[in-house]
Design an enzyme around this catalytic site. Structure first.
Site, PDB file in Angstrom:
ATOM      1  CG  HIS A 294      -4.972 -15.058  -7.578  1.00  0.00           C
ATOM      2  ND1 HIS A 294      -4.881 -13.686  -7.719  1.00  0.00           N
ATOM      3  CD2 HIS A 294      -3.717 -15.504  -7.330  1.00  0.00           C
ATOM      4  CE1 HIS A 294      -3.611 -13.331  -7.567  1.00  0.00           C
ATOM      5  NE2 HIS A 294      -2.886 -14.419  -7.333  1.00  0.00           N
TER       6      HIS A 294
ATOM      7  CG  ASP B 164      -9.150 -13.601  -8.103  1.00  0.00           C
ATOM      8  OD1 ASP B 164     -10.277 -14.022  -7.774  1.00  0.00           O
ATOM      9  OD2 ASP B 164      -8.350 -13.114  -7.277  1.00  0.00           O
TER      10      ASP B 164
ATOM     11  CG  HIS C 182     -10.850 -10.785  -8.979  1.00  0.00           C
ATOM     12  ND1 HIS C 182      -9.564 -10.335  -9.143  1.00  0.00           N
ATOM     13  CD2 HIS C 182     -11.124 -10.662  -7.652  1.00  0.00           C
ATOM     14  CE1 HIS C 182      -9.068  -9.950  -7.968  1.00  0.00           C
ATOM     15  NE2 HIS C 182      -9.997 -10.143  -7.048  1.00  0.00           N
TER      16      HIS C 182
ATOM     17  CD  GLU D 113      -5.542 -10.934  -9.435  1.00  0.00           C
ATOM     18  OE1 GLU D 113      -4.485 -10.408  -9.044  1.00  0.00           O
ATOM     19  OE2 GLU D 113      -6.426 -11.331  -8.665  1.00  0.00           O
TER      20      GLU D 113
ATOM     21  CG  HIS E 274      -4.672  -5.957  -9.521  1.00  0.00           C
ATOM     22  ND1 HIS E 274      -5.330  -5.487  -8.417  1.00  0.00           N
ATOM     23  CD2 HIS E 274      -4.451  -7.278  -9.274  1.00  0.00           C
ATOM     24  CE1 HIS E 274      -5.507  -6.477  -7.548  1.00  0.00           C
ATOM     25  NE2 HIS E 274      -4.972  -7.566  -8.044  1.00  0.00           N
TER      26      HIS E 274
ATOM     27  NE  ARG F  17      -3.416  -2.567   2.338  1.00  0.00           N
ATOM     28  CZ  ARG F  17      -4.341  -3.104   1.565  1.00  0.00           C
ATOM     29  NH1 ARG F  17      -4.905  -2.387   0.622  1.00  0.00           N
ATOM     30  NH2 ARG F  17      -4.711  -4.363   1.723  1.00  0.00           N
TER      31      ARG F  17
ATOM     32  CE1 TYR G  64      -3.834  -5.775  -4.010  1.00  0.00           C
ATOM     33  CE2 TYR G  64      -3.381  -5.147  -1.737  1.00  0.00           C
ATOM     34  CZ  TYR G  64      -3.770  -6.094  -2.664  1.00  0.00           C
ATOM     35  OH  TYR G  64      -4.106  -7.357  -2.252  1.00  0.00           O
TER      36      TYR G  64
ATOM     37  CG  HIS H 204     -10.945 -12.771  -2.336  1.00  0.00           C
ATOM     38  ND1 HIS H 204      -9.589 -12.877  -2.507  1.00  0.00           N
ATOM     39  CD2 HIS H 204     -11.398 -12.124  -3.441  1.00  0.00           C
ATOM     40  CE1 HIS H 204      -9.242 -12.308  -3.654  1.00  0.00           C
ATOM     41  NE2 HIS H 204     -10.327 -11.833  -4.221  1.00  0.00           N
TER      42      HIS H 204
ATOM     43  CG  HIS I 107      -0.619  -9.546  -5.830  1.00  0.00           C
ATOM     44  ND1 HIS I 107      -0.758  -8.207  -6.142  1.00  0.00           N
ATOM     45  CD2 HIS I 107      -1.819 -10.112  -6.110  1.00  0.00           C
ATOM     46  CE1 HIS I 107      -1.994  -7.996  -6.580  1.00  0.00           C
ATOM     47  NE2 HIS I 107      -2.668  -9.135  -6.579  1.00  0.00           N
TER      48      HIS I 107
ATOM     49  CD  GLU J  11      -5.221 -13.545  -4.352  1.00  0.00           C
ATOM     50  OE1 GLU J  11      -6.284 -13.554  -5.002  1.00  0.00           O
ATOM     51  OE2 GLU J  11      -4.277 -12.793  -4.610  1.00  0.00           O
TER      52      GLU J  11
ATOM     53  CG  ASP K 299     -11.929  -8.137  -5.334  1.00  0.00           C
ATOM     54  OD1 ASP K 299     -12.002  -9.267  -4.815  1.00  0.00           O
ATOM     55  OD2 ASP K 299     -10.855  -7.527  -5.505  1.00  0.00           O
TER      56      ASP K 299
HETATM   57 ZN   LIG Z   1      -6.443 -12.352  -6.894  1.00  0.00          ZN
HETATM   58 ZN   LIG Z   2      -4.754  -9.419  -7.080  1.00  0.00          ZN
END
Ligand SMILES: [Zn+2]
Ligand SMILES: [Zn+2]
Length: 287
Positions: A219, A182, A185, A148, A112, A42, A75, A234, A72, A264, A232
């Site tokens: 994912h 994913d 997603h 992704e 992403h 982040r 973000y 999970h 990964h 995840e 989104d």
């Molecule tokens: Zn993912």
């Molecule tokens: Zn991701």
């Protein structure tokens, strides 16, 4: 990715205690695949990766029998940004991520694609490809970069495999790319992976737009949000909208069975990981 026919599965593992500790945690769960961030996901800043620390991770990973490691990206990257300053910052950050992934000995780097609010989606896709081309030029050697899919269709970008295919067609160094599916997603974007027909049409789309060989990782997440909700969120495997039957269908699909399944899923304690892993191993039974 098939490694001696072994089923590869594992989790996104926190790096709060350092990279080696992440591998130790993975070993304690008995998993053979894992995903990590290579820095705080982040924030923009990253202190250069310490070579000794990277080496220690490689050793620990080998010792722990981890056969697949995916990183990964942070973000904040927005490879589609129409704000040139933010885009350039993202390109440099992606190049740094590629470099760290190489140092850590990762098998793939997952990212992403970003968003371009208000811009025509086709322009956004083109921008992503340009950003990737630039990052590859800044870092000439790295593991494969996987794009992704997101949980939102047009006007957002990256929710369909057509979008990801359009980007990949414009990437110059195609051998350095792939995609990561994913499941939560995809479900949020409206791909009904709960049914054999829905899953088959998704795989057909991947094959015609990108080529199934480019699908390098899953994912593997259940979804709290409804089909096509664009949300989104999970959920533990088998306990969400995809549900047990859908989870089993994904695990048993012959086109996916040699890919690493990285969860995840929510984690409040290691017990959550143990339960999700048990679900995967229980449902992945071939008749
Ligand atoms: Zn993912
Ligand atoms: Zn991701």
């Amino acid at each position: 990715m098939k490694k001696n026919g072994v089923f590869l599965t594992g989790f996104h593992v926190p790096i709060a205690g350092g990279f080696a500790a992440a591998a130790t945690y993975a070993a304690s769960l008995g998993i053979n695949a894992m995903q990590i961030f290579s820095k705080n996901p982040r924030g923009w800043s990253a202190k250069p990766l310490d070579r000794a620390e990277a080496l220690e991770f490689r050793e620990k990973r080998k010792e722990a029998g981890i056969k697949f490691v995916m990183i990964h990206t942070c973000y904040l990257l927005n490879l589609a940004s129409q704000d040139e300053e933010l885009r350039e910052k993202s390109v440099k950050a992606l190049a740094a991520e590629l470099e760290r992934a190489e140092l850590l000995g990762a098998d793939c780097l997952n990212t992403h694609v970003g968003s371009c609010k208000g811009c025509p989606p086709d322009d956004g896709l083109r921008t992503v490809a340009e950003s990737i081309n630039e990052a590859f030029k800044l870092c000439s050697k790295s593991p494969a970069l996987l794009l992704e899919n997101t949980s939102r269709l047009r006007p957002s970008i990256g929710g369909s495999f057509r979008d990801l295919g359009a980007i990949l067609k414009l990437v110059e160094e195609k051998g350095r790319t792939g995609i990561c599916l994913d499941t939560a997603h995809a479900f949020g974007a409206g791909y009904d992976v709960r049914s054999a027909a829905g899953l088959n049409s998704l795989l057909k789309e991947i094959d015609s737009e990108i080529g199934l060989v480019k699908l390098r990782a899953i994912h593997f997440n259940d979804s709290k949000a409804a089909l096509g909700s664009g949300i989104d969120r999970h959920e533990h495997l088998g306990m969400g909208e995809i549900g047990k039957a859908g989870v089993a269908l994904l695990l048993k699909n012959p086109k996916l069975k040699n890919l690493p399944f990285i969860m995840e899923t929510p984690r409040s304690s290691p017990e959550d990981d143990r339960k999700n892993l048990a679900t995967v191993l229980k449902l992945r039974v071939f008749a």
